[in-house]
Design a protein around this motif. Structure first.
Motif, mmCIF file in Angstrom:
data_model
loop_
_atom_site.group_PDB
_atom_site.id
_atom_site.type_symbol
_atom_site.label_atom_id
_atom_site.label_comp_id
_atom_site.label_asym_id
_atom_site.label_seq_id
_atom_site.Cartn_x
_atom_site.Cartn_y
_atom_site.Cartn_z
ATOM 1 N N LEU A 1 -8.540 5.692 -3.290
ATOM 2 C CA LEU A 1 -9.325 4.962 -4.074
ATOM 3 C C LEU A 1 -9.708 5.477 -5.281
ATOM 4 O O LEU A 1 -10.127 4.810 -6.268
ATOM 5 N N LEU A 2 -9.817 6.781 -5.166
ATOM 6 C CA LEU A 2 -10.271 7.475 -6.744
ATOM 7 C C LEU A 2 -9.326 7.390 -7.695
ATOM 8 O O LEU A 2 -9.428 7.097 -8.894
ATOM 9 N N ALA A 3 -7.847 7.579 -7.418
ATOM 10 C CA ALA A 3 -6.728 7.338 -8.602
ATOM 11 C C ALA A 3 -7.010 5.593 -8.777
ATOM 12 O O ALA A 3 -6.633 5.316 -10.040
ATOM 13 N N VAL B 1 -6.264 0.195 -15.544
ATOM 14 C CA VAL B 1 -6.403 -1.124 -15.128
ATOM 15 C C VAL B 1 -7.225 -1.484 -13.945
ATOM 16 O O VAL B 1 -6.943 -0.443 -12.909
ATOM 17 N N GLU B 2 -7.722 -2.620 -13.736
ATOM 18 C CA GLU B 2 -8.167 -2.950 -12.208
ATOM 19 C C GLU B 2 -7.210 -3.006 -11.408
ATOM 20 O O GLU B 2 -5.572 -3.340 -11.628
ATOM 21 N N SER B 3 -7.264 -2.475 -10.099
ATOM 22 C CA SER B 3 -6.239 -2.507 -8.967
ATOM 23 C C SER B 3 -7.092 -3.119 -7.803
ATOM 24 O O SER B 3 -8.159 -3.103 -7.456
ATOM 25 N N LEU C 1 -4.980 2.578 3.536
ATOM 26 C CA LEU C 1 -5.041 1.805 2.192
ATOM 27 C C LEU C 1 -3.618 1.181 1.845
ATOM 28 O O LEU C 1 -2.832 1.954 1.424
ATOM 29 N N ILE C 2 -3.589 -0.141 1.736
ATOM 30 C CA ILE C 2 -2.248 -0.747 1.467
ATOM 31 C C ILE C 2 -2.445 -1.294 0.077
ATOM 32 O O ILE C 2 -3.189 -2.143 -0.256
ATOM 33 N N PRO C 3 -2.064 -0.913 -1.004
ATOM 34 C CA PRO C 3 -2.304 -1.178 -2.323
ATOM 35 C C PRO C 3 -1.353 -2.678 -2.581
ATOM 36 O O PRO C 3 -0.233 -2.885 -1.853
ATOM 37 N N VAL C 4 -1.747 -3.342 -3.623
ATOM 38 C CA VAL C 4 -1.133 -4.579 -3.846
ATOM 39 C C VAL C 4 0.232 -4.104 -4.531
ATOM 40 O O VAL C 4 0.103 -3.237 -5.630
ATOM 41 N N THR D 1 -1.405 -12.427 -6.146
ATOM 42 C CA THR D 1 -0.754 -13.906 -5.320
ATOM 43 C C THR D 1 -1.045 -13.156 -3.800
ATOM 44 O O THR D 1 -1.247 -12.100 -3.580
ATOM 45 N N SER D 2 -0.708 -14.347 -3.092
ATOM 46 C CA SER D 2 -0.666 -14.037 -1.501
ATOM 47 C C SER D 2 0.208 -12.849 -1.191
ATOM 48 O O SER D 2 -0.091 -12.006 -0.092
ATOM 49 N N ASP D 3 1.406 -12.635 -1.831
ATOM 50 C CA ASP D 3 2.316 -11.600 -1.677
ATOM 51 C C ASP D 3 1.681 -10.213 -1.715
ATOM 52 O O ASP D 3 2.041 -9.382 -1.263
ATOM 53 N N GLY D 4 0.464 -10.115 -2.350
ATOM 54 C CA GLY D 4 -0.240 -9.006 -2.528
ATOM 55 C C GLY D 4 -1.058 -8.589 -1.146
ATOM 56 O O GLY D 4 -1.370 -7.397 -1.243
ATOM 57 N N TYR D 5 -1.618 -9.234 -0.283
ATOM 58 C CA TYR D 5 -2.387 -9.097 0.615
ATOM 59 C C TYR D 5 -1.820 -9.785 1.799
ATOM 60 O O TYR D 5 -2.247 -9.203 3.101
ATOM 61 N N VAL D 6 -1.190 -10.621 2.249
ATOM 62 C CA VAL D 6 -0.932 -11.349 3.686
ATOM 63 C C VAL D 6 -0.151 -10.106 4.320
ATOM 64 O O VAL D 6 -0.614 -10.221 5.349
ATOM 65 N N HIS D 7 0.731 -9.445 3.928
ATOM 66 C CA HIS D 7 1.447 -8.433 4.760
ATOM 67 C C HIS D 7 0.454 -7.374 5.171
ATOM 68 O O HIS D 7 0.231 -7.045 6.718
ATOM 69 N N ALA D 8 -0.672 -7.143 4.608
ATOM 70 C CA ALA D 8 -1.770 -6.028 5.076
ATOM 71 C C ALA D 8 -2.566 -6.848 6.098
ATOM 72 O O ALA D 8 -3.055 -6.190 6.986
ATOM 73 N N LEU D 9 -2.830 -7.957 5.927
ATOM 74 C CA LEU D 9 -3.690 -8.814 6.878
ATOM 75 C C LEU D 9 -2.666 -8.678 8.182
ATOM 76 O O LEU D 9 -3.402 -8.409 9.246
#
Length: 135
Positions: free
Chosen positions: A15-17, A23-25, A48-51, A67-75
């Motif tokens: 999270l600190l990184a 840029v926003e992450s 923590l699962i990064p986008v 996009t949804s590819d950025g978070y659906v797997h983590a859900l």
């Protein structure tokens, strides 16, 4: 009710990184809600699962769109582990203010997190920035 977020050092460091990057992450924090003392709860951050880089439609020092590819797997990971999925995004740069996004920008995000300043209200995201502690 108080809710305390506890993180293992590797997650804290990730999270600190994110917060000190140029840029926003975005990421999804997998956590577990457990009872604390008295009328409190502890949210134990587990992973923590990064986008993934390819899932950002927009990414700059002032905004991001995922996009949804950025978070659906983590859900799915959170569901399979019996955890809670919390959307986390950074406001980069030391001393940046962690401000909430407008409701319009976040209306597509529907998984709940808890707001420590408004315990009876559910919010939809956690903003993270690298702020120095003031003593």
């Amino acid at each position: 009710m108080n809710i305390t977020l506890r993180l293992p050092m590797p997650v804290h460091d990730e999270l600190l990184a994110m917060a000190t990057g140029p840029v926003e992450s975005g990421a999804v924090l997998i956590a577990h809600l457990v009872p604390g003392r008295d009328d409190s709860m502890i949210l134990l951050g587990a992973q923590l699962i990064p986008v993934p880089e390819g899932a950002y439609d927009i990414r700059s020092d002032r905004s991001l769109q995922v996009t949804s590819d950025g978070y659906v797997h983590a859900l799915k990971v959170a569901r399979d582990r019996g955890g809670v999925a919390l959307w986390v995004h950074s406001h980069p740069g030391e001393g940046a203010l962690p401000m909430r996004a407008s409701m319009t920008e976040w209306s597509i995000l529907s998984w709940p997190t808890f707001s420590p300043t408004e315990p009876n209200r559910v919010s939809t995201d956690i903003s993270w920035s690298a702020m120095r502690a003031v003593r």
